[in-house]
Scaffold this active site. Structure first.
Site, PDB file in Angstrom:
ATOM      1  N   PRO A 255       0.562   7.594  -4.020  1.00  0.00           N
ATOM      2  CG  PRO A 255       1.500   9.627  -3.453  1.00  0.00           C
ATOM      3  CD  PRO A 255       1.567   8.460  -3.169  1.00  0.00           C
TER       4      PRO A 255
ATOM      5  CD  GLU B 211      11.636  11.469   3.555  1.00  0.00           C
ATOM      6  OE1 GLU B 211      12.112  10.071   3.666  1.00  0.00           O
ATOM      7  OE2 GLU B 211      11.747  12.358   4.389  1.00  0.00           O
TER       8      GLU B 211
ATOM      9  NE  ARG C 231     -17.870  -3.360   4.674  1.00  0.00           N
ATOM     10  CZ  ARG C 231     -18.859  -3.107   3.982  1.00  0.00           C
ATOM     11  NH1 ARG C 231     -18.895  -3.214   2.664  1.00  0.00           N
ATOM     12  NH2 ARG C 231     -20.087  -3.087   4.608  1.00  0.00           N
TER      13      ARG C 231
ATOM     14  CG  ASP D 199     -26.002  -7.584  -1.887  1.00  0.00           C
ATOM     15  OD1 ASP D 199     -24.541  -7.453  -2.077  1.00  0.00           O
ATOM     16  OD2 ASP D 199     -26.404  -8.885  -1.771  1.00  0.00           O
TER      17      ASP D 199
HETATM   18  C1  4F9 Z   1      -0.500   6.576  -0.792  1.00  0.00           C
HETATM   19  C2  4F9 Z   1      -1.288   8.624  -0.659  1.00  0.00           C
HETATM   20  C3  4F9 Z   1      -1.860   6.127  -1.588  1.00  0.00           C
HETATM   21  C4  4F9 Z   1      -2.464   8.259  -1.305  1.00  0.00           C
HETATM   22  C5  4F9 Z   1       1.847   7.228   0.434  1.00  0.00           C
HETATM   23  C6  4F9 Z   1       2.575   9.178   1.019  1.00  0.00           C
HETATM   24  C7  4F9 Z   1      -0.538   7.768  -0.428  1.00  0.00           C
HETATM   25  C8  4F9 Z   1       1.072   7.874   0.100  1.00  0.00           C
HETATM   26  N1  4F9 Z   1      -2.835   7.198  -1.625  1.00  0.00           N
HETATM   27  N2  4F9 Z   1       1.190   9.140   0.511  1.00  0.00           N
HETATM   28  N3  4F9 Z   1       2.789   8.051   0.852  1.00  0.00           N
END
Ligand code: 4F9
Length: 227
Positions: A89, A116, A154, A169
């Site tokens: 995140p 975590e 894709r 496209d």
């Molecule tokens: C990973 C959240 C990528 C958003 C990984 C808990 C995460 C995430 N984008 N949240 N672990």
């Protein structure tokens, strides 16, 4: 293209990777997707991969040792260097522009962290970039890795049929920067709701004009940030 995924839950990928376009592109040899379980690189007999955070606090943190050993192992399995990406995140938010950029690489190494958190030295020591799929917390990086794989694959030449790629496209939500126009198929009237007359008119230029107007209107309404 080769995509390596490092994860504690390889089984989470089985069904998404074995359906539809992801299945077909792998069978056609356009992409090779290799799952590796980080736990196989644990140093002890208990297969331990996480530990308590230094300084205290709740939860467990992914240890650097098993991840480094896992990366070093998979790097030897193919000649391409590979771009290392941690799902987190805290990363840069994934966009279609980023997806296009990633689709041009020979090899991606996606590392799904743990809910975590992971030891900071995994990021700094491996020189990995971080990518986020949005501002919310999920149980781990696995679904994020799947989203990257789906979006990247894709775009590989030959992944989609001609019709789909032409469509992609000009009219995907983020290829031309606008949201898609509304679409209809049979029946002409469904539960009292009619298909707009213009689409039945056969006036191609008028239809095209209507679609552009609809796209603009929708984008202004739903996603003014895109304009
Ligand atoms: C990973 C959240 C990528 C958003 C990984 C808990 C995460 C995430 N984008 N949240 N672990």
């Amino acid at each position: 293209m080769r995509i390596d995924v490092l994860t504690l839950f390889p089984e989470m990928f089985e069904s998404p990777l074995n359906c539809s376009i992801l299945k077909r592109t792998q069978e056609a040899g356009l992409v090779q997707i290799v799952l590796t379980n980080i736990r196989d690189f644990a140093a002890d007999n208990y297969r331990k991969v996480d530990d308590k955070p230094y300084g205290g606090g709740p939860g467990m943190v992914l240890m650097p040792g098993p991840v480094f050993d896992c990366v070093e192992h998979i790097e030897k399995l193919a000649s391409q260097r590979g771009r290392k990406i941690l799902l987190s995140p805290q990363g840069e938010r994934l966009s279609q522009a980023k997806v296009v950029e990633l689709s041009r690489e020979d090899r991606l190494i996606l590392i799904a962290g743990k809910y975590e958190g992971f030891d900071e030295r995994i990021r700094t020591g491996l020189g990995a970039e971080q990518i986020s799929i949005g501002d919310y917390v999920i149980n781990g990086g696995e679904l994020g890795a799947m989203i990257i794989i789906d979006a990247v694959v894709r775009l590989l030449p030959g992944a989609l049929g001609d019709e789909d790629s032409a469509r992609n496209d000009s009219f995907s939500a983020s290829a031309n920067g606008l949201l898609e126009y509304p679409q209809y198929t049979r029946p002409e009237v469904f539960r009292g709701m009619k298909v707009p007359d213009i689409l039945l008119s056969g006036h191609h230029a008028e239809i095209e004009k209507w679609r552009v107007e609809q796209s603009l209107e929708r984008t202004k309404e739903q996603r003014p940030d895109l304009i």
